[in-house]
Every structure is written in structure tokens, then in C-alpha cells.
Design a protein around this motif. Structure first.
Motif, PDB file in Angstrom:
ATOM      1  N   GLU A 130       0.831  -1.205   0.000  1.00 26.02           N
ATOM      2  CA  GLU A 130       0.000   0.000   0.000  1.00 26.02           C
ATOM      3  C   GLU A 130       0.865   1.254   0.000  1.00 26.02           C
ATOM      4  N   HIS A 131       1.894   1.257   0.854  1.00 24.32           N
ATOM      5  CA  HIS A 131       2.774   2.419   0.934  1.00 24.32           C
ATOM      6  C   HIS A 131       3.614   2.578  -0.326  1.00 24.32           C
ATOM      7  N   LEU A 132       3.949   1.479  -0.969  1.00 28.58           N
ATOM      8  CA  LEU A 132       4.707   1.539  -2.216  1.00 28.58           C
ATOM      9  C   LEU A 132       3.923   2.315  -3.271  1.00 28.58           C
ATOM     10  N   GLY A 133       2.641   2.027  -3.376  1.00 33.12           N
ATOM     11  CA  GLY A 133       1.805   2.751  -4.340  1.00 33.12           C
ATOM     12  C   GLY A 133       1.745   4.235  -4.036  1.00 33.12           C
ATOM     13  N   MET A 134       1.702   4.587  -2.759  1.00 35.36           N
ATOM     14  CA  MET A 134       1.665   5.999  -2.367  1.00 35.36           C
ATOM     15  C   MET A 134       2.978   6.696  -2.688  1.00 35.36           C
ATOM     16  N   MET A 135       4.087   5.976  -2.515  1.00 38.44           N
ATOM     17  CA  MET A 135       5.393   6.536  -2.859  1.00 38.44           C
ATOM     18  C   MET A 135       5.477   6.815  -4.354  1.00 38.44           C
ATOM     19  N   ILE A 136       4.993   5.881  -5.149  1.00 39.69           N
ATOM     20  CA  ILE A 136       5.015   6.059  -6.602  1.00 39.69           C
ATOM     21  C   ILE A 136       4.165   7.268  -6.995  1.00 39.69           C
ATOM     22  N   THR A 137       3.007   7.411  -6.365  1.00 38.96           N
ATOM     23  CA  THR A 137       2.135   8.546  -6.646  1.00 38.96           C
ATOM     24  C   THR A 137       2.828   9.857  -6.322  1.00 38.96           C
ATOM     25  N   LEU A 138       3.492   9.901  -5.180  1.00 39.01           N
ATOM     26  CA  LEU A 138       4.169  11.114  -4.739  1.00 39.01           C
ATOM     27  C   LEU A 138       5.324  11.487  -5.670  1.00 39.01           C
ATOM     28  N   CYS A 139       5.887  10.483  -6.352  1.00 36.79           N
ATOM     29  CA  CYS A 139       7.028  10.721  -7.248  1.00 36.79           C
ATOM     30  C   CYS A 139       6.634  10.828  -8.721  1.00 36.79           C
ATOM     31  N   SER A 140       5.347  10.696  -9.021  1.00 36.25           N
ATOM     32  CA  SER A 140       4.942  10.707 -10.432  1.00 36.25           C
ATOM     33  C   SER A 140       3.654  11.470 -10.697  1.00 36.25           C
ATOM     34  N   GLY A 141       2.870  11.725  -9.655  1.00 39.70           N
ATOM     35  CA  GLY A 141       1.631  12.463  -9.835  1.00 39.70           C
ATOM     36  C   GLY A 141       0.509  11.690 -10.492  1.00 39.70           C
ATOM     37  N   VAL A 142       0.564  10.355 -10.487  1.00 39.69           N
ATOM     38  CA  VAL A 142      -0.507   9.580 -11.119  1.00 39.69           C
ATOM     39  C   VAL A 142      -1.796   9.691 -10.299  1.00 39.69           C
ATOM     40  N   ARG A 143      -2.909   9.474 -10.959  1.00 35.17           N
ATOM     41  CA  ARG A 143      -4.216   9.531 -10.313  1.00 35.17           C
ATOM     42  C   ARG A 143      -4.453   8.261  -9.504  1.00 35.17           C
ATOM     43  N   ILE A 144      -5.414   8.322  -8.567  1.00 32.74           N
ATOM     44  CA  ILE A 144      -5.657   7.162  -7.710  1.00 32.74           C
ATOM     45  C   ILE A 144      -6.169   5.976  -8.516  1.00 32.74           C
ATOM     46  N   GLY A 145      -6.976   6.221  -9.546  1.00 27.63           N
ATOM     47  CA  GLY A 145      -7.448   5.122 -10.374  1.00 27.63           C
ATOM     48  C   GLY A 145      -6.333   4.485 -11.173  1.00 27.63           C
ATOM     49  N   GLU A 146      -5.322   5.278 -11.510  1.00 26.03           N
ATOM     50  CA  GLU A 146      -4.180   4.779 -12.280  1.00 26.03           C
ATOM     51  C   GLU A 146      -3.242   3.953 -11.410  1.00 26.03           C
ATOM     52  N   ILE A 147      -2.991   4.405 -10.183  1.00 26.68           N
ATOM     53  CA  ILE A 147      -2.064   3.665  -9.328  1.00 26.68           C
ATOM     54  C   ILE A 147      -2.696   2.373  -8.823  1.00 26.68           C
TER      55      ILE A 147
END
Length: 309
Positions: A130-147
Motif C-alpha cells: 500500500e505504501h509503495l503505491g503511495m510513494m510512486i504517486t508522490l514521485c509521479s503524480g498519477v491519479r488514484i485510479g491509475e495507481i
């Protein structure tokens, strides 16, 4: 022909043209707002001033400018169908609606640089999918549906990139009569071509992904670590708890995307590159929607004027 009868003819026609999620949005808009107001009205009796009255009443009821605009778009689709496909006479009156300007511009939240570092430190100290996905979001700006739709097979560890080609969403199911019948979780392609993109990842994320990928297979989802994805609503709850544990403000998950865009602006990354990474079709969307000056940036700008004294 009554408006609700026209709608029943239009819906199968539109169903062939749009994605299930888009159709679901249209059906909800019609069932909640448009049909209760216009449904029993005869098409031949409808005038554009009736649509304007609808707009004014929704505004008085507290609906946002965007929500009202979306409703009118649906009404116009229905009226255009009547004229173009059924060869009915156009509804008389002005075809352009008056939309009152919103007096308050929505302010998007973003983490400060120190908050972002604090949050990232928590993710690293408490490893989980779960935290891995949040880290990726924080470093790429992807949307929640995308991550939440991202699978390990979408990530190339050698080139250090990930492909965003799908999105996860819970939508209303539509029966054969065009009515809502519960919800379903679907994975589909993004709504626009610009949303389908390839994003580089920092080496720190890649190193974590290499360790994580050794525990899973390609079809597994990054945010869950197994063959079943976490739906966005549940993932938001995981994020809220992570914020509390990390000791930072709890904000909408979309705040991670906004934080990424804000950091790019602060670091003076060119707007076109930032817009492409975010998946926007126009750089104006990036500037007007996500990227605004932070307090620190405003202070720095004012300090420049010290040379005048």
C-alpha cells in the motif's frame, strides 16, 4: 414525444459510443437531476428558456458551476440527438446558456516540501505494498485510479519506467432499460490519449520495486501485492491512516498529485514536461488546475524587489 421517452431512445444510441464509466455518469445525471425536472414535458413544448430556468434553480440550490454545466451538456446531447438522428425540430430560443461565474475559486491542497519528506520517510520505514503505491504517486503524480490499476508487469525495471495504460473505477451498473442496478469495479483504458503515457521513476523507487517484484508475479497489482486490486475508496482509507501515523495533514489522495505538480513548479521544471507526466492534453490545464504559487515562492518573489531600495 415526452423527454423521458426521448431519453429511452437516446440511451442505447449513446451506449454504443462511450465507455461504461462515461455512460454511468450520464445515467446518474439524468436520473438524479434532468428527468425529474424535464421527464414529463413534451419535446415540442420545450424551449431553451426552460433550460435556463433549470440552470438558475440548480444554482440557487447550491450546485457548483461545474455540476450545472455537466447537466446542461447532457441536456444538449439529448436535444442534438433529437435533431440530428430523429430529424425533429430544434428547440426554439438561444442555444447558449448563461452560466454565472463562480465567485470562489477552488483551492487545491498540497503538502509542503518538509511534509512530503516526512511522509516519504514514513513509507520507507514502514514498507508495505500500500505504501509503495503511495510513494510512486508522490514521485509521479498519477491519479488514484491509475495507481490502483498498476500491475508489476507495467513497470520496466531496466529502463526505470512505468506505463500508465489503464484505470480502476467503481461505477454504477446499467441494466437493459437504462437504469442503475448496483455498482461494479472495472478496469478500463484512460479517458484520453494523453492519459496513456510512460513515466520515468527515480532509482530509489526502482530499488524498492526490485525487492518487491521478487515476491510477486507480473499480473499482481502494485498496491495490493496480489491478483486482486484495492479499489480506490478503500485505498483512500489506507492513505488517511498513513497520514495520521506519519504525523502530517490528512488530505484527499489527489493532494499527492497536486504536491508532485507543485514540487515540479518549485524546481522550475518546464511546464510541457510536467504536463506530459501528469497526462494532461493541454498545458493550460496544468497551470490553471494544479500548479499555483506556494507561500515560499511568493516570499521569494517579493524578496527580489529588495533591490529597489
Amino acid at each position: 414525444m415526452k423527454i423521458h421517452e426521448l431519453y429511452n431512445e437516446w440511451l442505447p444510441y449513446k451506449k454504443r459510443q462511450v465507455k461504461p464509466s462515461t455512460l454511468s455518469t450520464y445515467v446518474v445525471t439524468f436520473e438524479k437531476n434532468i428527468l425529474p425536472y424535464f421527464g414529463d414535458m413534451e419535446y415540442d413544448d420545450l424551449k431553451m428558456k426552460d433550460v435556463q430556468r433549470f440552470v438558475d434553480e440548480k444554482l440557487s440550490a447550491g450546485y457548483s458551476h461545474k455540476s450545472i454545466k455537466d447537466m446542461v451538456v447532457c441536456v444538449k446531447m439529448l436535444l442534438n440527438y433529437a435533431v440530428d438522428e430523429l430529424e425533429m425540430k430544434p428547440v426554439p430560443g438561444k442555444r447558449i446558456m448563461r452560466f454565472p461565474e463562480e465567485t470562489i475559486k477552488k483551492d487545491f491542497e498540497a503538502y509542503t516540501d518538509s511534509e512530503q519528506k516526512k511522509l516519504m520517510s514514513y513509507f520507507i520505514s514502514n514498507p508495505s505494498f500500500e505504501h509503495l503505491g503511495m510513494m510512486i504517486t508522490l514521485c509521479s503524480g498519477v491519479r488514484i485510479g491509475e495507481i490502483t490499476a498498476l500491475q508489476f508487469k507495467d513497470i520496466d525495471l531496466d529502463t526505470r519506467t512505468m506505463k500508465i495504460e489503464k484505470t480502476l473505477e467503481r461505477i454504477y451498473s446499467i441494466d437493459s432499460d437504462g437504469h442503475r442496478k448496483g455498482t461494479q469495479l472495472i478496469i478500463q483504458t484512460p479517458k484520453s490519449l494523453s492519459s496513456r503515457r510512460e513515466i520515468p521513476l527515480p532509482k530509489e523507487i526502482i530499488n524498492i520495486l526490485k525487492k518487491s517484484s521478487a515476491l510477486v508475479i507480473g499480473d499482481y497489482f502494485v498496491c495490493s501485492g496480489n491478483a486482486k486490486p484495492i479499489e480506490p475508496r478503500v485505498y483512500r482509507l489506507h492513505f488517511n491512516q498513513a497520514c495520521k501515523n506519519a504525523g502530517v495533514r490528512v488530505m484527499k489522495y489527489h493532494g499527492l498529485r497536486h504536491s508532485f505538480a507543485t514540487r515540479m513548479l518549485e524546481k522550475k521544471v518546464d511546464i510541457k514536461t510536467t504536463s506530459t507526466i501528469l497526462g494532461h492534453s493541454d498545458v493550460k490545464i496544468t497551470m490553471n488546475t494544479y500548479m499555483h504559487p506556494t507561500e515560499e515562492m511568493k516570499k521569494n518573489a517579493i524578496n527580489i524587489t529588495s533591490s529597489l531600495f
